[in-house]
Structures are given as structure tokens and as C-alpha cells.
Design a protein around this motif. Structure first.
Motif, PDB file in Angstrom:
ATOM      1  N   ASN A 181      56.290  72.015  38.717  1.00  0.00           N
ATOM      2  CA  ASN A 181      57.494  71.233  38.383  1.00  0.00           C
ATOM      3  C   ASN A 181      58.728  71.823  39.061  1.00  0.00           C
ATOM      4  O   ASN A 181      59.571  71.102  39.625  1.00  0.00           O
ATOM      5  CB  ASN A 181      57.718  71.158  36.878  1.00  0.00           C
ATOM      6  CG  ASN A 181      56.722  70.257  36.190  1.00  0.00           C
ATOM      7  OD1 ASN A 181      56.092  69.410  36.848  1.00  0.00           O
ATOM      8  ND2 ASN A 181      56.582  70.422  34.892  1.00  0.00           N
ATOM      9  N   LEU A 182      58.837  73.149  39.023  1.00  0.00           N
ATOM     10  CA  LEU A 182      59.964  73.828  39.634  1.00  0.00           C
ATOM     11  C   LEU A 182      59.939  73.614  41.150  1.00  0.00           C
ATOM     12  O   LEU A 182      60.974  73.324  41.777  1.00  0.00           O
ATOM     13  CB  LEU A 182      59.945  75.316  39.290  1.00  0.00           C
ATOM     14  CG  LEU A 182      61.131  76.137  39.754  1.00  0.00           C
ATOM     15  CD1 LEU A 182      62.428  75.624  39.140  1.00  0.00           C
ATOM     16  CD2 LEU A 182      60.931  77.587  39.401  1.00  0.00           C
ATOM     17  N   ALA A 183      58.754  73.728  41.729  1.00  0.00           N
ATOM     18  CA  ALA A 183      58.630  73.525  43.180  1.00  0.00           C
ATOM     19  C   ALA A 183      58.988  72.082  43.529  1.00  0.00           C
ATOM     20  O   ALA A 183      59.668  71.813  44.542  1.00  0.00           O
ATOM     21  CB  ALA A 183      57.218  73.852  43.638  1.00  0.00           C
ATOM     22  N   ARG A 184      58.549  71.122  42.740  1.00  0.00           N
ATOM     23  CA  ARG A 184      58.849  69.722  42.987  1.00  0.00           C
ATOM     24  C   ARG A 184      60.355  69.476  42.886  1.00  0.00           C
ATOM     25  O   ARG A 184      60.955  68.805  43.737  1.00  0.00           O
ATOM     26  CB  ARG A 184      58.092  68.846  41.981  1.00  0.00           C
ATOM     27  CG  ARG A 184      58.094  67.392  42.382  1.00  0.00           C
ATOM     28  CD  ARG A 184      57.301  66.490  41.430  1.00  0.00           C
ATOM     29  NE  ARG A 184      55.982  67.002  41.097  1.00  0.00           N
ATOM     30  CZ  ARG A 184      55.568  67.259  39.855  1.00  0.00           C
ATOM     31  NH1 ARG A 184      56.371  67.037  38.841  1.00  0.00           N
ATOM     32  NH2 ARG A 184      54.373  67.712  39.630  1.00  0.00           N
ATOM     33  N   GLU A 185      60.953  70.026  41.843  1.00  0.00           N
ATOM     34  CA  GLU A 185      62.394  69.845  41.659  1.00  0.00           C
ATOM     35  C   GLU A 185      63.162  70.485  42.810  1.00  0.00           C
ATOM     36  O   GLU A 185      64.116  69.911  43.346  1.00  0.00           O
ATOM     37  CB  GLU A 185      62.850  70.448  40.325  1.00  0.00           C
ATOM     38  CG  GLU A 185      62.498  69.590  39.142  1.00  0.00           C
ATOM     39  CD  GLU A 185      62.925  70.232  37.839  1.00  0.00           C
ATOM     40  OE1 GLU A 185      63.831  71.087  37.852  1.00  0.00           O
ATOM     41  OE2 GLU A 185      62.345  69.870  36.821  1.00  0.00           O
ATOM     42  N   LEU A 186      62.760  71.691  43.218  1.00  0.00           N
ATOM     43  CA  LEU A 186      63.426  72.358  44.318  1.00  0.00           C
ATOM     44  C   LEU A 186      63.245  71.535  45.610  1.00  0.00           C
ATOM     45  O   LEU A 186      64.181  71.339  46.404  1.00  0.00           O
ATOM     46  CB  LEU A 186      62.885  73.755  44.541  1.00  0.00           C
ATOM     47  CG  LEU A 186      63.389  74.832  43.595  1.00  0.00           C
ATOM     48  CD1 LEU A 186      62.653  76.142  43.858  1.00  0.00           C
ATOM     49  CD2 LEU A 186      64.864  75.041  43.748  1.00  0.00           C
ATOM     50  N   HIS A 187      62.041  71.038  45.797  1.00  0.00           N
ATOM     51  CA  HIS A 187      61.747  70.240  46.980  1.00  0.00           C
ATOM     52  C   HIS A 187      62.598  68.984  46.954  1.00  0.00           C
ATOM     53  O   HIS A 187      63.207  68.592  47.988  1.00  0.00           O
ATOM     54  CB  HIS A 187      60.263  69.900  47.020  1.00  0.00           C
ATOM     55  CG  HIS A 187      59.853  69.139  48.227  1.00  0.00           C
ATOM     56  ND1 HIS A 187      60.201  67.817  48.468  1.00  0.00           N
ATOM     57  CD2 HIS A 187      59.129  69.501  49.322  1.00  0.00           C
ATOM     58  CE1 HIS A 187      59.719  67.415  49.609  1.00  0.00           C
ATOM     59  NE2 HIS A 187      59.032  68.429  50.162  1.00  0.00           N
TER      60      HIS A 187
END
Length: 195
Positions: A181-187
Motif C-alpha cells: 500500500n505504501l509503495a502504491r501510494e508513493l508510486h
């Protein structure tokens, strides 16, 4: 069982109660010898056999039987000394007759006392054996209880380990989801910022 080497095994196995009247054996032998003497029947007097009956009465019947048998033997020796009958080495004179009588009584008493002591020791051994059996039974019960407690604790430990593994897996899964989720949000945030 540790037993003194000078005590025959068969003697330890003989119960005392049936032989309380073992003194009757030498009494019957003495009576038979005296009656035969009165009727003039010559019987070779085997004082060794008579002394053996005294010993058997003491060894099998205990102190009372041994004492009575010894006294009967002593009375027989003194009777035959007074009648001038019997083996010369035993009833030849008053000193020999007295010595033979003393030996007979002492043998009966000594063997009777030995039987009494052996009976006491056997009773103590049986009592200790019963106490040991009770202790063994209690120990077996304790071992059984402890074993069941250990099995119960082991099952609880396995359950706790299983729960801990499930919690750890869930934690790892949750952590992975959070990373994704964090990676998706950062992306998404970086991609929006670039566009």
C-alpha cells in the motif's frame, strides 16, 4: 533378602504358630522310653535323637517349646542317671548327668530364642516390604500425575506455539500489505507529481 548364612532357609519359611506345641514330640519320646523302661523293655536310648527333638522343638516352636523340650530332656537324663541306665558318657555320674541336662535346657532355650528373633526379623521385613510397596504405589501415582500434567502443559505449549505462528504470519502478511500500500501510494504520489 539378606539372611545370616548359619540359618537354614527352610527354617525361615516355617510358620511358628503350628509348632507352638512342638515340645510334645520330645514329651512323647521321653514317655515312650520311660514306659518301656518300666516294663523291662530294653531300648537303646539315643540321646542324640532326643536332643535333636529338643532342638527341633526350639527351632520350630519358639522359646516356650524349646524350654519345655529342654526341661523334658534334662528330666529324662536325670531319671536315667538315677536308674543307672543310659550311655556312660552322659549318665555315668551326677556331674555328667547335670552337664547333659544343662546342655539340653540351654540348647532348647537358645534355639527357641533364635526362633523368636528370626520371627521378629521376618515380621519386620514383611512390614518394611509392605511399606515399600505402599511407597512404590504412591511413587507410581505421582509419576502418573506428573506425566499427565506434563502432557497437558505440552499440549498447551503446542497450542500457544500454533497461535504464535498464526499471529506471526498475520503480522508478516499485514506488514507486506502495508508495504505494498505504501509503495502504491508513493508510486501514485510520485507519478502525479511528475505529471
Amino acid at each position: 533378602m539378606n539372611q545370616p548364612s548359619h540359618i537354614p532357609v527352610w527354617l525361615l519359611a516355617v510358620p511358628e504358630r503350628p509348632f507352638r506345641r512342638a515340645w510334645l514330640v520330645p514329651a512323647v519320646v521321653v514317655t515312650g522310653i520311660v514306659i518301656a523302661q518300666l516294663f523291662g523293655i530294653v531300648i537303646p536310648i539315643l540321646f542324640l535323637v532326643l536332643l535333636t527333638t529338643v532342638a527341633a522343638a526350639g527351632a520350630l516352636g519358639g522359646l516356650f517349646s524349646g524350654t519345655i523340650a529342654g526341661l523334658l530332656m534334662a528330666a529324662t537324663i536325670l531319671y536315667f542317671w538315677s536308674q543307672g541306665v543310659g550311655p556312660e558318657p552322659l549318665t555315668g555320674n551326677l556331674l555328667r548327668a547335670t552337664f547333659g541336662s544343662t546342655v539340653a535346657v540351654a540348647a532348647g532355650i537358645y534355639l527357641g530364642l533364635m526362633r523368636e528373633r528370626i520371627s521378629i526379623l521376618i515380621a519386620e521385613l514383611e512390614e518394611r516390604q509392605r511399606a515399600l510397596e505402599v511407597m512404590n504405589s504412591e511413587l507410581a501415582n505421582r509419576v502418573s500425575e506428573r506425566t499427565s500434567e506434563l502432557q497437558h502443559v505440552s499440549e498447551q505449549l503446542r497450542d500457544s506455539q500454533d497461535r504464535l505462528l498464526r499471529v506471526a504470519r498475520r503480522w508478516i502478511e499485514t506488514e507486506e500489505m502495508e508495504r505494498r500500500n505504501l509503495a502504491r501510494e508513493l508510486h501514485n504520489d510520485i507519478a502525479q507529481g511528475l505529471t
